[in-house]
Motif scaffolding. Structure first.
Motif, PDB file in Angstrom:
ATOM      1  N   GLN A  41      -7.079   0.095 -17.445  1.00 12.94           N
ATOM      2  CA  GLN A  41      -7.377  -1.129 -16.824  1.00 12.94           C
ATOM      3  C   GLN A  41      -6.930  -1.124 -15.328  1.00 12.94           C
ATOM      4  OE1 GLN A  41      -9.415  -3.343 -18.034  1.00 12.94           O
ATOM      5  NE2 GLN A  41      -9.477  -1.964 -19.818  1.00 12.94           N
ATOM      6  N   ASN A  42      -6.304  -0.104 -15.082  1.00 10.64           N
ATOM      7  CA  ASN A  42      -5.718  -0.013 -13.725  1.00 10.64           C
ATOM      8  C   ASN A  42      -6.795  -0.438 -12.521  1.00 10.64           C
ATOM      9  OD1 ASN A  42      -3.920   0.324 -11.469  1.00 10.64           O
ATOM     10  ND2 ASN A  42      -4.164   2.527 -11.555  1.00 10.64           N
ATOM     11  N   LYS A  43      -6.608  -1.258 -11.847  1.00 11.90           N
ATOM     12  CA  LYS A  43      -7.646  -1.684 -10.774  1.00 11.90           C
ATOM     13  C   LYS A  43      -7.309  -1.185  -9.460  1.00 11.90           C
ATOM     14  CE  LYS A  43      -9.789  -4.662 -13.671  1.00 11.90           C
ATOM     15  NZ  LYS A  43     -10.387  -3.926 -14.574  1.00 11.90           N
ATOM     16  N   PRO A  44      -8.153  -1.013  -8.740  1.00 11.63           N
ATOM     17  CA  PRO A  44      -8.028  -0.521  -7.288  1.00 11.63           C
ATOM     18  C   PRO A  44      -6.885  -1.261  -6.402  1.00 11.63           C
ATOM     19  CG  PRO A  44     -10.415  -0.450  -7.707  1.00 11.63           C
ATOM     20  CD  PRO A  44      -9.629  -1.067  -8.968  1.00 11.63           C
ATOM     21  N   ARG A  45      -6.748  -2.638  -6.747  1.00  9.65           N
ATOM     22  CA  ARG A  45      -5.813  -3.532  -6.148  1.00  9.65           C
ATOM     23  C   ARG A  45      -4.198  -2.883  -6.527  1.00  9.65           C
ATOM     24  NH1 ARG A  45      -7.837  -5.529  -1.875  1.00  9.65           N
ATOM     25  NH2 ARG A  45      -9.686  -6.752  -1.997  1.00  9.65           N
ATOM     26  N   ASP A  46      -3.905  -2.540  -7.567  1.00 10.38           N
ATOM     27  CA  ASP A  46      -2.881  -1.963  -8.126  1.00 10.38           C
ATOM     28  C   ASP A  46      -2.339  -0.882  -7.020  1.00 10.38           C
ATOM     29  OD1 ASP A  46      -2.950  -3.823 -10.160  1.00 10.38           O
ATOM     30  OD2 ASP A  46      -3.564  -2.362 -11.512  1.00 10.38           O
ATOM     31  N   LEU A  47      -3.244  -0.074  -6.577  1.00 10.87           N
ATOM     32  CA  LEU A  47      -2.921   1.031  -5.633  1.00 10.87           C
ATOM     33  C   LEU A  47      -2.269   0.328  -4.505  1.00 10.87           C
ATOM     34  CD1 LEU A  47      -6.220   3.194  -5.887  1.00 10.87           C
ATOM     35  CD2 LEU A  47      -3.949   3.296  -7.096  1.00 10.87           C
ATOM     36  N   GLU A  48      -2.814  -0.664  -3.988  1.00  9.96           N
ATOM     37  CA  GLU A  48      -2.075  -1.196  -2.674  1.00  9.96           C
ATOM     38  C   GLU A  48      -0.765  -1.830  -3.162  1.00  9.96           C
ATOM     39  OE1 GLU A  48      -5.042  -4.181  -1.366  1.00  9.96           O
ATOM     40  OE2 GLU A  48      -6.732  -2.712  -1.516  1.00  9.96           O
ATOM     41  N   ILE A  49      -0.654  -2.234  -3.960  1.00 11.31           N
ATOM     42  CA  ILE A  49       0.689  -2.993  -4.338  1.00 11.31           C
ATOM     43  C   ILE A  49       1.491  -1.923  -4.670  1.00 11.31           C
ATOM     44  CG2 ILE A  49       1.834  -4.098  -6.281  1.00 11.31           C
ATOM     45  CD1 ILE A  49      -0.576  -5.684  -6.704  1.00 11.31           C
ATOM     46  N   ASP A  50       1.380  -0.803  -5.211  1.00 11.49           N
ATOM     47  CA  ASP A  50       2.275   0.368  -5.336  1.00 11.49           C
ATOM     48  C   ASP A  50       2.750   0.827  -4.038  1.00 11.49           C
ATOM     49  OD1 ASP A  50       2.201   0.226  -7.889  1.00 11.49           O
ATOM     50  OD2 ASP A  50       0.515   2.035  -8.357  1.00 11.49           O
ATOM     51  N   ARG A  51       1.765   0.984  -2.888  1.00 16.92           N
ATOM     52  CA  ARG A  51       1.701   1.412  -1.755  1.00 16.92           C
ATOM     53  C   ARG A  51       2.849   0.569  -0.921  1.00 16.92           C
ATOM     54  NH1 ARG A  51      -2.949   2.949   2.414  1.00 16.92           N
ATOM     55  NH2 ARG A  51      -1.661   3.648   4.090  1.00 16.92           N
ATOM     56  N   ARG A  53       4.981  -1.292  -2.365  1.00 13.39           N
ATOM     57  CA  ARG A  53       6.515  -1.311  -3.024  1.00 13.39           C
ATOM     58  C   ARG A  53       7.106  -0.106  -2.309  1.00 13.39           C
ATOM     59  NH1 ARG A  53       8.167   1.864  -6.887  1.00 13.39           N
ATOM     60  NH2 ARG A  53       5.918   2.234  -7.520  1.00 13.39           N
ATOM     61  N   LEU A  54       6.467   0.850  -2.248  1.00 11.54           N
ATOM     62  CA  LEU A  54       7.053   2.126  -1.551  1.00 11.54           C
ATOM     63  C   LEU A  54       7.237   2.112  -0.163  1.00 11.54           C
ATOM     64  CD1 LEU A  54       4.574   4.896  -3.117  1.00 11.54           C
ATOM     65  CD2 LEU A  54       6.864   4.357  -3.914  1.00 11.54           C
ATOM     66  N   ILE A  55       6.791   1.148   0.618  1.00 13.14           N
ATOM     67  CA  ILE A  55       7.061   1.196   1.919  1.00 13.14           C
ATOM     68  C   ILE A  55       8.300   0.172   2.017  1.00 13.14           C
ATOM     69  CG2 ILE A  55       6.349  -0.179   4.032  1.00 13.14           C
ATOM     70  CD1 ILE A  55       3.567   0.726   3.342  1.00 13.14           C
ATOM     71  N   ARG A  56       8.415  -0.603   1.104  1.00 10.19           N
ATOM     72  CA  ARG A  56       9.508  -1.766   1.024  1.00 10.19           C
ATOM     73  C   ARG A  56      10.987  -0.968   0.572  1.00 10.19           C
ATOM     74  NH1 ARG A  56       7.563  -5.428  -2.737  1.00 10.19           N
ATOM     75  NH2 ARG A  56       5.453  -5.231  -2.075  1.00 10.19           N
ATOM     76  N   GLU A  57      10.544  -0.173  -0.107  1.00 12.09           N
ATOM     77  CA  GLU A  57      11.874   0.741  -0.678  1.00 12.09           C
ATOM     78  C   GLU A  57      12.161   1.759   0.228  1.00 12.09           C
ATOM     79  OE1 GLU A  57      10.451   2.336  -4.540  1.00 12.09           O
ATOM     80  OE2 GLU A  57      10.509   0.675  -5.756  1.00 12.09           O
ATOM     81  N   GLY A  58      11.366   2.055   1.084  1.00 14.34           N
ATOM     82  CA  GLY A  58      11.834   3.309   2.284  1.00 14.34           C
ATOM     83  C   GLY A  58      11.243   4.486   1.819  1.00 14.34           C
ATOM     84  N   THR A  59      10.537   4.599   0.840  1.00 16.92           N
ATOM     85  CA  THR A  59      10.023   6.068   0.413  1.00 16.92           C
ATOM     86  C   THR A  59       9.298   6.417   1.311  1.00 16.92           C
ATOM     87  OG1 THR A  59      10.384   5.245  -1.989  1.00 16.92           O
ATOM     88  CG2 THR A  59       8.943   7.180  -1.643  1.00 16.92           C
ATOM     89  N   VAL A  60       8.090   5.582   2.008  1.00 14.82           N
ATOM     90  CA  VAL A  60       7.180   5.882   2.958  1.00 14.82           C
ATOM     91  C   VAL A  60       7.363   5.116   4.030  1.00 14.82           C
ATOM     92  CG1 VAL A  60       5.625   7.070   1.379  1.00 14.82           C
ATOM     93  CG2 VAL A  60       5.320   4.947   1.841  1.00 14.82           C
ATOM     94  N   SER A  61       6.984   5.614   5.367  1.00 14.31           N
ATOM     95  CA  SER A  61       7.109   4.608   6.420  1.00 14.31           C
ATOM     96  C   SER A  61       5.936   3.793   6.430  1.00 14.31           C
ATOM     97  CB  SER A  61       7.419   5.661   7.651  1.00 14.31           C
ATOM     98  OG  SER A  61       6.342   6.446   8.005  1.00 14.31           O
ATOM     99  N   PRO A  62       6.189   2.710   7.173  1.00 16.59           N
ATOM    100  CA  PRO A  62       4.875   1.673   7.183  1.00 16.59           C
ATOM    101  C   PRO A  62       3.703   2.343   8.258  1.00 16.59           C
ATOM    102  CG  PRO A  62       6.592   0.936   8.106  1.00 16.59           C
ATOM    103  CD  PRO A  62       7.285   1.989   7.581  1.00 16.59           C
ATOM    104  N   PRO A  63       2.465   2.391   7.851  1.00 15.47           N
ATOM    105  CA  PRO A  63       1.636   2.907   8.680  1.00 15.47           C
ATOM    106  C   PRO A  63       1.475   2.079   9.990  1.00 15.47           C
ATOM    107  CG  PRO A  63       0.556   1.680   7.059  1.00 15.47           C
ATOM    108  CD  PRO A  63       2.032   1.687   6.435  1.00 15.47           C
ATOM    109  N   THR A  64       1.058   2.474  11.186  1.00 20.05           N
ATOM    110  CA  THR A  64       0.615   1.491  12.316  1.00 20.05           C
ATOM    111  C   THR A  64      -0.983   1.238  12.091  1.00 20.05           C
ATOM    112  OG1 THR A  64      -0.051   3.503  13.692  1.00 20.05           O
ATOM    113  CG2 THR A  64       2.323   2.966  13.907  1.00 20.05           C
ATOM    114  N   LEU A  65      -1.247   0.292  12.590  1.00 26.44           N
ATOM    115  CA  LEU A  65      -2.942  -0.078  12.634  1.00 26.44           C
ATOM    116  C   LEU A  65      -3.646   1.039  12.904  1.00 26.44           C
ATOM    117  CD1 LEU A  65      -4.757  -2.141  11.966  1.00 26.44           C
ATOM    118  CD2 LEU A  65      -4.702  -2.923  14.258  1.00 26.44           C
ATOM    119  N   ARG A  66      -3.215   2.128  13.829  1.00 23.54           N
ATOM    120  CA  ARG A  66      -4.169   3.181  14.147  1.00 23.54           C
ATOM    121  C   ARG A  66      -4.127   4.096  13.160  1.00 23.54           C
ATOM    122  NH1 ARG A  66      -3.378   6.153  19.772  1.00 23.54           N
ATOM    123  NH2 ARG A  66      -5.439   6.894  20.205  1.00 23.54           N
TER     124      ARG A  66
END
Length: 160
Positions: A41-51, A53-66
Motif C-alpha cells: 500500500q506504499n503510496k508515492p507520497r510516502d517517498l516524499e515524506i521519507d526524503r 525525513r532524511l533531510i531533517r536528520e542530516g543524512t542528505v543535504s537539502p536540494p536547491t530549487l535548481r
C-alpha cells in the motif's frame, strides 16, 4: 500510438492512452514499488515524506530549487514508471457483480480474478522510454507473482 480499452461489465467504456501518463501525478517508480513489496500500500507520497525525513536528520543535504528541477527532469528521462489500474476501473464504474477480468493480448486471453486485476500495476515507461515494441504497457500484479514475466502486448481489459 497504442491504446487500451476497458470494456465489459462496466457502466462506461474507458479508453486508456499510456503515452500521457508521464504527466500524471499518480505515477510512481516501478523499481521502488517492488523493493518495498512488503508494504504494497506504499503510496508515492510516502517517498516524499521519507526524503524530507532524511533531510531533517542530516543524512542528505537539502536540494536547491535548481538541483531539484534537474533531478526531477533526469528522473523522467531515465526512470521506469507505472500507474495502478484501480483508478481506471473506478472511473469505468465496474458492476458489483464483477468476478474476473480478461486481459486480451496479442493472440490469447488471460483470465484473472477481479480482486487481483484491481490491484494490477501498469508499467508504461522503461528507462525513460515508452514501451513501443511489446507495449503499450506491461501488467504486473501487486504481489510480485509475475515480476519476471509480466503480461505484454495488452489491447483490452474486459470485466466479466
Amino acid at each position: 500510438m497504442k491504446i487500451i480499452t476497458i470494456t465489459g461489465n462496466v457502466k462506461h467504456v474507458i479508453t486508456l492512452d499510456p503515452s500521457v501518463w508521464i504527466f500524471d501525478d499518480r505515477k510512481f517508480e516501478l523499481d521502488h514499488f517492488f523493493s518495498n513489496i512488503r508494504d504494497v500500500q506504499n503510496k508515492p507520497r510516502d517517498l516524499e515524506i521519507d526524503r524530507e525525513r532524511l533531510i531533517r536528520e542530516g543524512t542528505v543535504s537539502p536540494p536547491t530549487l535548481r538541483s531539484e528541477k534537474q533531478y526531477e527532469k533526469q528522473k523522467l528521462l531515465d526512470g521506469t514508471f507505472a500507474i495502478r489500474l484501480e483508478p481506471f476501473l473506478k472511473n469505468a464504474e465496474v458492476a458489483d457483480s464483477a468476478i474476473k477480468c480478461l486481459f486480451k493480448v496479442k493472440d490469447e486471453v488471460l483470465t484473472v480474478s477481479f480482486a487481483k486485476a484491481k490491484d494490477a500495476i501498469l508499467c508504461f515507461s522503461k528507462n525513460g522510454k515508452p514501451l513501443t515494441e511489446d507495449g503499450p504497457v506491461h501488467v504486473y500484479f501487486a504481489d510480485g507473482s509475475n515480476r519476471k514475466n509480466p503480461i505484454k502486448h495488452l489491447k483490452e481489459i474486459q470485466v466479466i
